[in-house]
Design an enzyme around this catalytic site. Structure first.
Site, PDB file in Angstrom:
ATOM      1  N   ARG A  27       0.811  -1.215   0.000  1.00 47.18           N
ATOM      2  CA  ARG A  27       0.000   0.000   0.000  1.00 47.18           C
ATOM      3  C   ARG A  27       0.847   1.269   0.000  1.00 47.18           C
ATOM      4  O   ARG A  27       0.319   2.376  -0.125  1.00 47.18           O
ATOM      5  CB  ARG A  27      -0.928   0.013   1.217  1.00 47.18           C
ATOM      6  CG  ARG A  27      -1.961  -1.086   1.190  1.00 47.18           C
ATOM      7  CD  ARG A  27      -2.896  -0.929   2.353  1.00 47.18           C
ATOM      8  NE  ARG A  27      -3.674   0.288   2.201  1.00 47.18           N
ATOM      9  CZ  ARG A  27      -4.949   0.316   1.852  1.00 47.18           C
ATOM     10  NH1 ARG A  27      -5.572  -0.795   1.607  1.00 47.18           N
ATOM     11  NH2 ARG A  27      -5.582   1.448   1.744  1.00 47.18           N
ATOM     12  N   TRP A  75       2.910   6.152   1.800  1.00 41.60           N
ATOM     13  CA  TRP A  75       2.958   6.592   0.395  1.00 41.60           C
ATOM     14  C   TRP A  75       2.750   8.097   0.468  1.00 41.60           C
ATOM     15  O   TRP A  75       1.649   8.555   0.795  1.00 41.60           O
ATOM     16  CB  TRP A  75       1.849   5.909  -0.405  1.00 41.60           C
ATOM     17  CG  TRP A  75       1.911   6.181  -1.876  1.00 41.60           C
ATOM     18  CD1 TRP A  75       2.568   5.443  -2.809  1.00 41.60           C
ATOM     19  CD2 TRP A  75       1.290   7.260  -2.586  1.00 41.60           C
ATOM     20  NE1 TRP A  75       2.400   5.998  -4.052  1.00 41.60           N
ATOM     21  CE2 TRP A  75       1.616   7.125  -3.941  1.00 41.60           C
ATOM     22  CE3 TRP A  75       0.487   8.343  -2.203  1.00 41.60           C
ATOM     23  CZ2 TRP A  75       1.175   8.004  -4.927  1.00 41.60           C
ATOM     24  CZ3 TRP A  75       0.043   9.229  -3.171  1.00 41.60           C
ATOM     25  CH2 TRP A  75       0.392   9.048  -4.527  1.00 41.60           C
ATOM     26  N   ASN A 101      -3.911   7.819   7.454  1.00 41.26           N
ATOM     27  CA  ASN A 101      -4.045   7.537   6.021  1.00 41.26           C
ATOM     28  C   ASN A 101      -5.074   8.534   5.503  1.00 41.26           C
ATOM     29  O   ASN A 101      -6.167   8.621   6.056  1.00 41.26           O
ATOM     30  CB  ASN A 101      -4.528   6.076   5.865  1.00 41.26           C
ATOM     31  CG  ASN A 101      -4.691   5.663   4.422  1.00 41.26           C
ATOM     32  OD1 ASN A 101      -4.345   6.415   3.514  1.00 41.26           O
ATOM     33  ND2 ASN A 101      -5.209   4.467   4.211  1.00 41.26           N
TER      34      ASN A 101
END
Ligand code: F6R
Length: 612
Positions: A27, A75, A101
């Site tokens: 992810r 990310w 997130n």
């Protein structure tokens, strides 16, 4: 995007968190970190730039005893990948630690305000704002502080938080980004997706938007409505996957394992959707869905990336077999395009993860406009599955490789079956015709097996061409989406430029690229447009382009015209795109391996795109 994990129980927290992050690394993988609380109510935080292995190496030399902690694999959205920007983020006075997130849209305004109150910032992230804000709201009750802080936050998020003064609990909250609780015996987990939980439990509670959850050891998780603060009772669901499916099983990469799982995906899909009488049935399509599908005036397929290519195939399938006007769009265009929709339309959302932000937003837009929504989703219980009016699950099993392979094939077969089902529902096909179509579908498995048997020769071609940095992919009809998909696979894992075109468009521009150094992948299985594809190939040949063909086994004409041929077994046209994509997946895979690329974790990509 970004993986989140949390644990509280009697096990050592660090190995549990690191194992969870290992399963979530697909992810996001630009940095990773963990935070644990020890008996003295001190936070231990360690984070590193780079892959999880960097953090793992650092932790090897630090003995930590803790039974509660949170972890994150990142990310980057706000702030470049760096140790400082990695999560978890600690609040100003060190009382609160947060992993996150999503995106805080008003972070800059909140940051200025907090700065005016003396809060100092160390990172460029929006997450640090949340840590400080929760601390500013904290009066000894973490759940209350989060509830208060979240009122000030605009955007999309899943926050998982610990407070130094409440060392027995983890509190989390979500809006839009995925979050679920893993329920164990005397222990509980929290994660952004099921793969982190699979090694420990298959019992989960899906957290919905604007819910707050608190987990402790030895107590069932408590869930509250964020707005009212009222307790909510939620069911515990069972995950239909097991841990073996989420491991590499001896293959060097998940992608290769997943390519080789495709024959099994075909069988699983057929077993799930076809009964002994060879009738098609979708468990998730209830009476209401059937009524809406019977009457619908138009169908839209909406999805992103590889799933969009499946939508393009689906569009052709539904038009051919059910004769319903159908459109296929990418989610980001659909959601902002003010689509003309009414209660007479059906919109179908295709997604492997079921969490793609644009597809989820497009789903909400379609619902707002009263269209009937169906999703075709791989991850059970994901947001898109839960929010649509009806859901058809695909049977790919967990897909970990960032480049989608088996999920695509599962989507294509499901869409083919769906188009026959619709054709029957709308009386465009007889029961007998459906039986024949289904019978032929059972041969796809053997077809894929035969292609996989030829892996060695595909690898050999990849070895010859892997240094080329520009590729054209051409196809028509059902194989135009395959051209797009083949090009996407190659570019995402080799970083070579690859472009897919409808072959009929070649003369309108791309032909200018062709010279003796230009590889052109031509999808030319037997089809209605076979002759047209041959003409395109003649044009490429006349300009000395390097032709790599995907053609029906035994096609001598194509062999003569091509430098390289990847044969596929003969099949009905609707099934051809399921077969022709397999050699292209293998070609991309080996080209990436020869280039020394990180196949399962290509640069800049993440498995599920949960931010816009
Ligand atoms: C490409 C790939 C992506 C996804 C896209 C949609 O190999 O995997 O293009 O297809 O991000 O993701 P889902 O299907 O999860 O909505």
């Amino acid at each position: 995007m970004c993986g989140i994990v949390g644990y509280v129980g009697s096990r050592e927290a660090v190995p549990v968190l690191m194992n969870g992050l290992k399963h979530l690394e697909y992810r996001g993988y630009d940095s990773a970190g963990i935070a644990c609380l020890n008996g003295n109510r001190n936070f231990f935080i360690r984070k590193e730039k780079g892959k999880l292995s960097v953090l793992q190496n650092v932790l090897k030399s630090i003995p930590i005893t803790s039974h509660i902690g949170i972890g994150h694999t990142r990310w980057a959205t706000h702030g470049e990948p760096s140790q400082i920007n990695a999560h978890p983020h600690l609040s100003h006075h060190g009382d609160i630690v947060v992993v996150h997130n999503g995106i805080i849209e008003n972070y800059s305004e909140l940051r200025q305000e907090l700065k005016r109150h003396g809060y100092r910032f160390h990172s460029d992230t929006d997450t640090e704002v949340a840590a400080h804000l929760i601390e500013a709201c904290y009066k000894g009750d973490l759940a209350q502080a989060i509830q208060k802080a979240v009122k000030r936050i605009r955007g999309f998020f899943a926050f998982v938080v610990m407070a130094r003064k409440e060392p027995d609990r983890i509190v989390a909250v979500k809006r839009s980004n995925p979050l679920l609780v893993g329920v164990g015996k005397s222990e509980n987990f929290i994660a952004s997706d099921v793969s982190a939980l699979l090694p420990y439990t298959d019992r989960v509670i899906y957290i919905d938007d604007d819910e707050l959850v608190q987990i402790k050891a030895g107590e069932p998780p408590s869930i509250f409505d964020l707005k009212t603060g009222r307790v909510k009772k939620k069911p515990v669901s069972k995950i239909p996957w097991n841990i073996e499916q989420a491991n590499k099983g001896g293959y060097p990469h998940f992608m290769l394992k997943e390519i080789f799982e495709q024959p099994e995906v075909i069988s699983r899909t057929l077993k799930a959707c076809v009964n002994l009488k060879k009738e098609i049935n979708f468990e998730g399509l209830n009476g209401r869905a059937k009524t809406r599908l019977k009457k619908t005036r138009k169908i839209f397929f909406v999805s992103c990336g590889t799933a969009y290519h499946a939508g393009l195939c689906g569009r052709r399938m539904v038009e051919e077999y059910a004769r319903i006007p159908t459109d296929a769009q990418v989610s980001s265009e659909f959601r902002y395009g003010d689509p003309v929709l009414s209660s007479e339309d059906v919109v179908i959302f295709i997604s492997q993860s079921g969490e793609t932000a644009d597809t989820l937003a497009a789903l909400r837009e379609a619902k707002r406009k009263k269209a009937f929504t169906i999703s075709i989703v791989n991850v059970v219980g994901s947001s898109i599955a839960r929010e649509s009016d009806a859901v058809i699950y695909t049977y790919a099993g967990p897909e970990i490789g960032v480049a989608s392979t088996k999920a695509y094939v599962a989507q294509l077969l499901t869409l083919a079956l769906f188009s026959f089902y619709l054709g029957r529902l709308r009386q465009q096909l007889s029961g007998l015709e459906v039986k024949q179509l289904v019978l032929e579908a059972w041969h796809i498995r053997a077809g894929i097996d035969a292609i996989l048997d030829g892996t060695k020769s595909i690898k050999a071609v990849a070895k010859k061409l892997y240094r080329k940095n520009s590729f054209l992919y051409l196809g028509r009809g059902y194989n135009f989406p395959t051209a797009l998909e083949g090009a996407l696979k190659l570019k995402e894992i080799t970083y070579a430029h690859a472009h897919g075109y409808a072959a009929g468009e070649m003369k309108h521009g791309p032909i200018a690229l062709i010279d003796s150094s230009q590889p052109v992948v031509c999808l030319v299985p037997e089809s209605k447009t076979y002759d047209k594809m041959l003409s395109n190939m003649e044009e490429i040949k006349a300009r000395k382009g390097i032709i790599i063909s995907i053609a029906t086994k035994g096609d001598r004409l194509v062999r003569k015209m091509s430098q390289y041929v990847f044969p596929v077994p003969k099949c009905r046209e609707i099934y051809s795109s399921i077969l022709t994509v397999i050699p292209l997946q293998l070609f991309a895979y080996y080209a990436a391996v020869f280039n020394g690329r990180d196949v399962d974790q290509p640069r800049n990509l993440a498995k599920s795109v949960t931010v816009e």
